[in-house]
Scaffold this motif. Structure first.
Motif, PDB file in Angstrom:
ATOM      1  N   LEU A 140     -21.231  14.438 -24.529  1.00  0.00           N
ATOM      2  CA  LEU A 140     -21.443  13.499 -23.440  1.00  0.00           C
ATOM      3  C   LEU A 140     -22.826  12.847 -23.543  1.00  0.00           C
ATOM      4  O   LEU A 140     -23.012  11.674 -23.229  1.00  0.00           O
ATOM      5  CB  LEU A 140     -21.340  14.272 -22.125  1.00  0.00           C
ATOM      6  CG  LEU A 140     -21.788  13.574 -20.850  1.00  0.00           C
ATOM      7  CD1 LEU A 140     -20.902  12.380 -20.576  1.00  0.00           C
ATOM      8  CD2 LEU A 140     -21.759  14.551 -19.694  1.00  0.00           C
ATOM      9  N   LEU A 141     -23.790  13.615 -24.018  1.00  0.00           N
ATOM     10  CA  LEU A 141     -25.156  13.087 -24.119  1.00  0.00           C
ATOM     11  C   LEU A 141     -25.261  11.953 -25.131  1.00  0.00           C
ATOM     12  O   LEU A 141     -26.027  11.014 -24.959  1.00  0.00           O
ATOM     13  CB  LEU A 141     -26.130  14.204 -24.482  1.00  0.00           C
ATOM     14  CG  LEU A 141     -26.315  15.232 -23.366  1.00  0.00           C
ATOM     15  CD1 LEU A 141     -27.097  16.433 -23.848  1.00  0.00           C
ATOM     16  CD2 LEU A 141     -26.997  14.587 -22.167  1.00  0.00           C
ATOM     17  N   PHE A 142     -24.491  12.055 -26.185  1.00  0.00           N
ATOM     18  CA  PHE A 142     -24.525  10.983 -27.184  1.00  0.00           C
ATOM     19  C   PHE A 142     -23.930   9.706 -26.595  1.00  0.00           C
ATOM     20  O   PHE A 142     -24.385   8.607 -26.867  1.00  0.00           O
ATOM     21  CB  PHE A 142     -23.784  11.411 -28.450  1.00  0.00           C
ATOM     22  CG  PHE A 142     -24.473  12.547 -29.149  1.00  0.00           C
ATOM     23  CD1 PHE A 142     -25.451  12.297 -30.088  1.00  0.00           C
ATOM     24  CD2 PHE A 142     -24.182  13.862 -28.818  1.00  0.00           C
ATOM     25  CE1 PHE A 142     -26.121  13.337 -30.716  1.00  0.00           C
ATOM     26  CE2 PHE A 142     -24.843  14.911 -29.435  1.00  0.00           C
ATOM     27  CZ  PHE A 142     -25.816  14.650 -30.383  1.00  0.00           C
ATOM     28  N   LEU A 143     -22.904   9.899 -25.789  1.00  0.00           N
ATOM     29  CA  LEU A 143     -22.326   8.766 -25.082  1.00  0.00           C
ATOM     30  C   LEU A 143     -23.354   8.154 -24.137  1.00  0.00           C
ATOM     31  O   LEU A 143     -23.465   6.939 -24.008  1.00  0.00           O
ATOM     32  CB  LEU A 143     -21.114   9.253 -24.289  1.00  0.00           C
ATOM     33  CG  LEU A 143     -20.303   8.175 -23.606  1.00  0.00           C
ATOM     34  CD1 LEU A 143     -19.387   7.507 -24.613  1.00  0.00           C
ATOM     35  CD2 LEU A 143     -19.495   8.744 -22.461  1.00  0.00           C
ATOM     36  N   LEU A 144     -24.113   9.027 -23.523  1.00  0.00           N
ATOM     37  CA  LEU A 144     -25.163   8.556 -22.624  1.00  0.00           C
ATOM     38  C   LEU A 144     -26.164   7.680 -23.383  1.00  0.00           C
ATOM     39  O   LEU A 144     -26.525   6.594 -22.935  1.00  0.00           O
ATOM     40  CB  LEU A 144     -25.867   9.758 -22.002  1.00  0.00           C
ATOM     41  CG  LEU A 144     -26.953   9.455 -20.979  1.00  0.00           C
ATOM     42  CD1 LEU A 144     -26.339   8.896 -19.710  1.00  0.00           C
ATOM     43  CD2 LEU A 144     -27.766  10.705 -20.657  1.00  0.00           C
ATOM     44  N   PHE A 145     -26.612   8.149 -24.540  1.00  0.00           N
ATOM     45  CA  PHE A 145     -27.620   7.398 -25.295  1.00  0.00           C
ATOM     46  C   PHE A 145     -27.068   6.108 -25.867  1.00  0.00           C
ATOM     47  O   PHE A 145     -27.698   5.062 -25.785  1.00  0.00           O
ATOM     48  CB  PHE A 145     -28.182   8.245 -26.439  1.00  0.00           C
ATOM     49  CG  PHE A 145     -28.890   9.474 -25.964  1.00  0.00           C
ATOM     50  CD1 PHE A 145     -29.753   9.404 -24.883  1.00  0.00           C
ATOM     51  CD2 PHE A 145     -28.695  10.697 -26.570  1.00  0.00           C
ATOM     52  CE1 PHE A 145     -30.408  10.527 -24.414  1.00  0.00           C
ATOM     53  CE2 PHE A 145     -29.340  11.836 -26.112  1.00  0.00           C
ATOM     54  CZ  PHE A 145     -30.192  11.745 -25.039  1.00  0.00           C
ATOM     55  N   GLU A 146     -25.906   6.193 -26.468  1.00  0.00           N
ATOM     56  CA  GLU A 146     -25.447   5.033 -27.220  1.00  0.00           C
ATOM     57  C   GLU A 146     -24.612   4.059 -26.394  1.00  0.00           C
ATOM     58  O   GLU A 146     -24.359   2.944 -26.834  1.00  0.00           O
ATOM     59  CB  GLU A 146     -24.690   5.491 -28.476  1.00  0.00           C
ATOM     60  CG  GLU A 146     -25.624   6.246 -29.421  1.00  0.00           C
ATOM     61  CD  GLU A 146     -25.067   6.400 -30.833  1.00  0.00           C
ATOM     62  OE1 GLU A 146     -24.298   5.536 -31.277  1.00  0.00           O
ATOM     63  OE2 GLU A 146     -25.409   7.397 -31.486  1.00  0.00           O
ATOM     64  N   VAL A 147     -24.182   4.472 -25.222  1.00  0.00           N
ATOM     65  CA  VAL A 147     -23.377   3.563 -24.398  1.00  0.00           C
ATOM     66  C   VAL A 147     -23.924   3.417 -22.973  1.00  0.00           C
ATOM     67  O   VAL A 147     -24.284   2.321 -22.550  1.00  0.00           O
ATOM     68  CB  VAL A 147     -21.894   4.019 -24.343  1.00  0.00           C
ATOM     69  CG1 VAL A 147     -21.089   3.078 -23.467  1.00  0.00           C
ATOM     70  CG2 VAL A 147     -21.301   4.087 -25.748  1.00  0.00           C
ATOM     71  N   ILE A 148     -23.985   4.534 -22.270  1.00  0.00           N
ATOM     72  CA  ILE A 148     -24.238   4.423 -20.828  1.00  0.00           C
ATOM     73  C   ILE A 148     -25.657   3.934 -20.522  1.00  0.00           C
ATOM     74  O   ILE A 148     -25.843   3.009 -19.722  1.00  0.00           O
ATOM     75  CB  ILE A 148     -23.961   5.768 -20.122  1.00  0.00           C
ATOM     76  CG1 ILE A 148     -22.490   6.138 -20.307  1.00  0.00           C
ATOM     77  CG2 ILE A 148     -24.294   5.678 -18.635  1.00  0.00           C
ATOM     78  CD1 ILE A 148     -22.115   7.523 -19.843  1.00  0.00           C
ATOM     79  N   LEU A 149     -26.657   4.520 -21.154  1.00  0.00           N
ATOM     80  CA  LEU A 149     -28.019   4.072 -20.856  1.00  0.00           C
ATOM     81  C   LEU A 149     -28.288   2.636 -21.317  1.00  0.00           C
ATOM     82  O   LEU A 149     -28.877   1.851 -20.568  1.00  0.00           O
ATOM     83  CB  LEU A 149     -29.052   5.053 -21.418  1.00  0.00           C
ATOM     84  CG  LEU A 149     -29.213   6.348 -20.599  1.00  0.00           C
ATOM     85  CD1 LEU A 149     -30.151   7.323 -21.290  1.00  0.00           C
ATOM     86  CD2 LEU A 149     -29.719   6.051 -19.183  1.00  0.00           C
ATOM     87  N   PRO A 150     -27.873   2.256 -22.522  1.00  0.00           N
ATOM     88  CA  PRO A 150     -28.055   0.848 -22.903  1.00  0.00           C
ATOM     89  C   PRO A 150     -27.395  -0.114 -21.911  1.00  0.00           C
ATOM     90  O   PRO A 150     -27.956  -1.148 -21.550  1.00  0.00           O
ATOM     91  CB  PRO A 150     -27.378   0.762 -24.273  1.00  0.00           C
ATOM     92  CG  PRO A 150     -27.483   2.128 -24.830  1.00  0.00           C
ATOM     93  CD  PRO A 150     -27.337   3.054 -23.645  1.00  0.00           C
ATOM     94  N   LEU A 151     -26.221   0.273 -21.461  1.00  0.00           N
ATOM     95  CA  LEU A 151     -25.503  -0.525 -20.481  1.00  0.00           C
ATOM     96  C   LEU A 151     -26.277  -0.574 -19.167  1.00  0.00           C
ATOM     97  O   LEU A 151     -26.491  -1.631 -18.571  1.00  0.00           O
ATOM     98  CB  LEU A 151     -24.154   0.161 -20.255  1.00  0.00           C
ATOM     99  CG  LEU A 151     -23.001  -0.581 -19.658  1.00  0.00           C
ATOM    100  CD1 LEU A 151     -22.588  -1.695 -20.599  1.00  0.00           C
ATOM    101  CD2 LEU A 151     -21.819   0.379 -19.472  1.00  0.00           C
ATOM    102  N   ALA A 152     -26.728   0.586 -18.749  1.00  0.00           N
ATOM    103  CA  ALA A 152     -27.400   0.698 -17.462  1.00  0.00           C
ATOM    104  C   ALA A 152     -28.733  -0.053 -17.445  1.00  0.00           C
ATOM    105  O   ALA A 152     -29.088  -0.673 -16.445  1.00  0.00           O
ATOM    106  CB  ALA A 152     -27.622   2.174 -17.114  1.00  0.00           C
TER     107      ALA A 152
END
Ligand code: X5A
Ligand code: ZN
Length: 675
Positions: free
Chosen positions: A573-585
């Motif tokens: 989930l953390l990798f998703l956070l770095f590569e998708v969710i945070l860039p999006l956010a």
């Protein structure tokens, strides 16, 4: 966690300066330290830190990196006259000596080691050492680039030797390449060295091939040296963050360091005459905070370069604020990295792919760059893809000169804009605190009575939605709404409530938009259905992770992610956070974040702790957590309070998840940028 932030500064380190005309070196002056320290005092930050005492490093420590001959040579400068000092200095590249240099270099190294000791022995949680001379260019038998002893390299060797530290991450955000550090640890897998630096295809000082991205370490150390060359000046906040999200953070989570040392040069900040980059001071608060959940919070920040006194001192203050746990100001401006930055990032990912799990299962192609092939014959023609970084922007050449005129005026108005006041209370509880161990650190908030009518105006109900109006529902909203009120009024920074009904989070998000949040990020971990009304609301960006693949349709503001049906979700989930969710956010710029955690999700508690920690870089830390399971509250509260997450094992991105991640990024590119 009562531990604080250590700060070391000592006036002795101002007791040397350039004694003759030497234009290459005249920017490295004592005022760099006094300006930084004065600014820290001005903002009241010094008194909030724990002062650590200085000491001189001893020879036994210096030899961890440097040769005895070199130490003797440096020692001999103490009795030299100016002519002799000149001659001595010119044996090296861009460095000057003064009769006090030897002593002061030992103090700079000594205080760096004091900081490492204090952090490793648990006397402080983290800290910063304001030192000069800097260290990262100096080598075994060589002074270089204002550096005499390699403070951070010695510190890493010292930690290994003294504390048996097995994995150390060195983050070198100075705008120059710390080749000295690279040379020490090239073959050492226990030290991961990451450096970004102005490079301009080797046109920029120190003009080394060794600074390019394909210097990945040697022998056992392959993959543990990571160079990110910037081939254009004018890099901005978005470029630096992209480097963190797409390279450093996933790598660091996979590496799982026990200690982090930052070679903190603020010549990478706006206005610096050396770097000519455009990152604003608060960017360094973000970088710092993003590193803080790692290594159980053991973070030692050591000053390197930084030559624009205003920019340097504001950046130092931002870094210290982050170390202290203050909310970080949101980043202003369009959060889109430039093409040149994305090319460099992409090339680093491609060249590091063999060594890192998180890259292995993703397609990472080299981007053609004019020099890559010539300089690295090992790269085959097939490994290249022509430049297809689609969403990045062309860098306008360049905003620096505009910024330099009236720089002080720009900084005055900018710093006023980004000044963030920390709410007095950090974490509020909505009726879930009865037996929490950290109860005394939190504020218990009274629930209020919510009526069907009040809820009715928030969301348009369809037929089956009437279940929402049950008493149980109103009860949980009665706990949640007052928390949101307090967060938006800045009475508290964040909050947590337990709610048996996960979809109350959607009401919470809508309610947030009615009480002052222009944009809300809703991160939903679990299966609950979301009303169509919310999915289309452009003020609410919903990211929903669930294990079930049903007919959920993506739209710009509703992003369903089917994450590994029936499997453990683990840490990926953390990798998703770095590569998708945070860039999006970062592109969306939420003013409130709501994290809703379902009870049936298969995520380890430690991952949730990291997630909660990391999400606080957004929205000035205004986050509301809604947990369906009450047994997670203890962990979540501790993260909300900013306590370090205990490092367990390293996080690995599973192949299956890598596929989901890649596909998702592809899809999101239609609507969103920083991806
Ligand atoms: C520590 C540091 C820079 C040296 C530049 C010499 N050194 N041209 O920033
Ligand atoms: Zn530098």
């Amino acid at each position: 966690m009562a531990l604080g932030t250590g700060l070391i500064y000592d006036e002795q380190m101002m007791d040397y300066n350039l004694l003759w005309d030497y234009p290459e070196c005249n920017i490295e002056k004592p005022e760099r330290l006094s300006a930084s320290y004065e600014k820290l005092k001005y903002y009241g930050l010094v008194e909030r830190c724990i002062p650590l005492s200085f000491r001189e490093a001893i020879e036994e420590e210096i030899v961890l990196v440097h040769s005895l001959d070199y130490i003797e040579a440096v020692k001999s400068t103490a009795s030299m006259n100016v002519e002799e000092l000149k001659t001595f200095s010119y044996m090296y590249n861009d460095v000057y000596f003064h009769p006090n240099s030897y002593h002061v270099a030992k103090v700079a190294l000594g205080v760096t080691l004091q900081l490492v000791d204090a952090v490793m022995l648990g006397k402080v949680k983290n800290g910063m050492a304001l030192v000069r001379p800097p260290g990262h260019h100096s080598q075994k038998s060589e002074a270089c680039g204002f550096c005499i002893f390699n403070n951070v390299a010695v510190a890493a060797q010292y930690a290994k030797k003294t504390y048996g530290t097995k994995r150390i991450l060195i983050v070198d955000w100075d705008v120059h390449h710390g080749q000295g550090i690279q040379y020490v640890f090239e073959e050492d897998p226990s030290v991961l060295y990451f450096s970004w630096h102005r490079y301009e295809y080797q046109q920029f000082w120190p003009n080394l091939k060794d600074s390019d991205y394909y210097a990945v370490g040697k022998g056992k150390g392959l993959g543990f040296n990571v160079n990110l060359p910037w081939n254009k000046i004018g890099m901005e906040n978005a470029d630096y963050l992209a480097a963190f999200f797409y390279i450093l953070l996933p790598m660091a989570y996979e590496f799982n360091p026990e200690l982090i040392l930052v070679s903190a040069g603020f010549d990478a900040a706006i206005g610096d005459p050396e770097g000519e980059m455009c990152a604003t001071p608060e960017c360094f608060a973000h970088l710092t905070q993003l590193l803080m959940p790692l290594a159980n919070g053991k973070l030692c920040v050591v000053l390197e370069g930084g030559y624009n006194l205003r920019s340097l001192s504001e950046s130092v203050c931002m870094t210290v604020r982050a170390l202290l746990g203050d909310p970080v100001p949101p980043l202003v401006g369009e959060m889109v990295p430039c093409i040149s930055a994305m090319e460099s990032i992409q090339n680093v990912r491609a060249v590091q792919q063999p060594y890192w799990n998180f890259l292995k299962n993703q397609d990472n192609m080299f981007i053609k760059d004019p020099n890559a092939k010539k300089l690295n014959p090992g790269i085959g023609e097939d490994d290249f893809q022509s430049s297809t970084v689609t969403t990045a922007k062309e860098k306008e050449v360049t905003t620096v000169s505009n910024v330099n005129k009236d720089f002080d005026e720009f900084m005055n108005s900018h710093m006023k804009k980004v000044l963030v006041l920390a709410p007095r209370v950090r974490t509020a509880l909505g009726g879930c605190g009865e037996k929490l161990s950290k109860l005394d650190q939190c504020l218990q908030v009274e629930e209020k009575k919510i009526t069907v009518e009040e809820v009715g105006i928030l969301i348009r109900f369809g037929g089956s939605d009437c279940a929402y109006l049950k008493d149980e529902y109103l009860l949980s909203l009665g706990k949640i709404f007052p928390l949101i009120d307090k967060i938006m009024n800045r009475e508290v920074r964040n909050g947590i409530a337990v709610s048996s009904i996960l979809s109350s989070a959607a009401f919470a998000a809508r309610y947030g938009t009615t009480v002052g949040a222009s944009r809300v990020l809703l991160l939903l971990l679990g299966e609950d259905a979301i009303s169509a009304d919310i999915k289309e609301d452009e003020k609410i960006l919903v990211v929903q992770m669930s294990g079930k693949q049903d007919e959920k349709k993506q739209s710009k503001y509703y992003i369903p992610i089917c994450w590994k049906e029936d499997n453990e979700w683990d840490g990926d989930l953390l990798f998703l956070l770095f590569e998708v969710i945070l860039p999006l956010a970062y592109g969306f710029k939420p003013e409130l974040v709501i994290l809703a955690v379902g009870s049936n999700i298969r995520i380890q508690e430690v991952s949730l702790a990291h997630l909660t920690h990391l999400l606080q870089v957004l929205a000035e830390g205004r986050i509301l957590v809604i947990s369906q399971a009450s047994d997670l509250v203890e962990t979540l509260v501790s993260s909300l309070l900013g306590d370090p997450v205990s490092a367990t094992s390293s996080f690995i991105l599973q192949q299956e998840s890598a596929q989901v991640l890649m596909k998702l990024r592809q899809e999101l590119k239609q609507h969103w940028k920083l991806l």
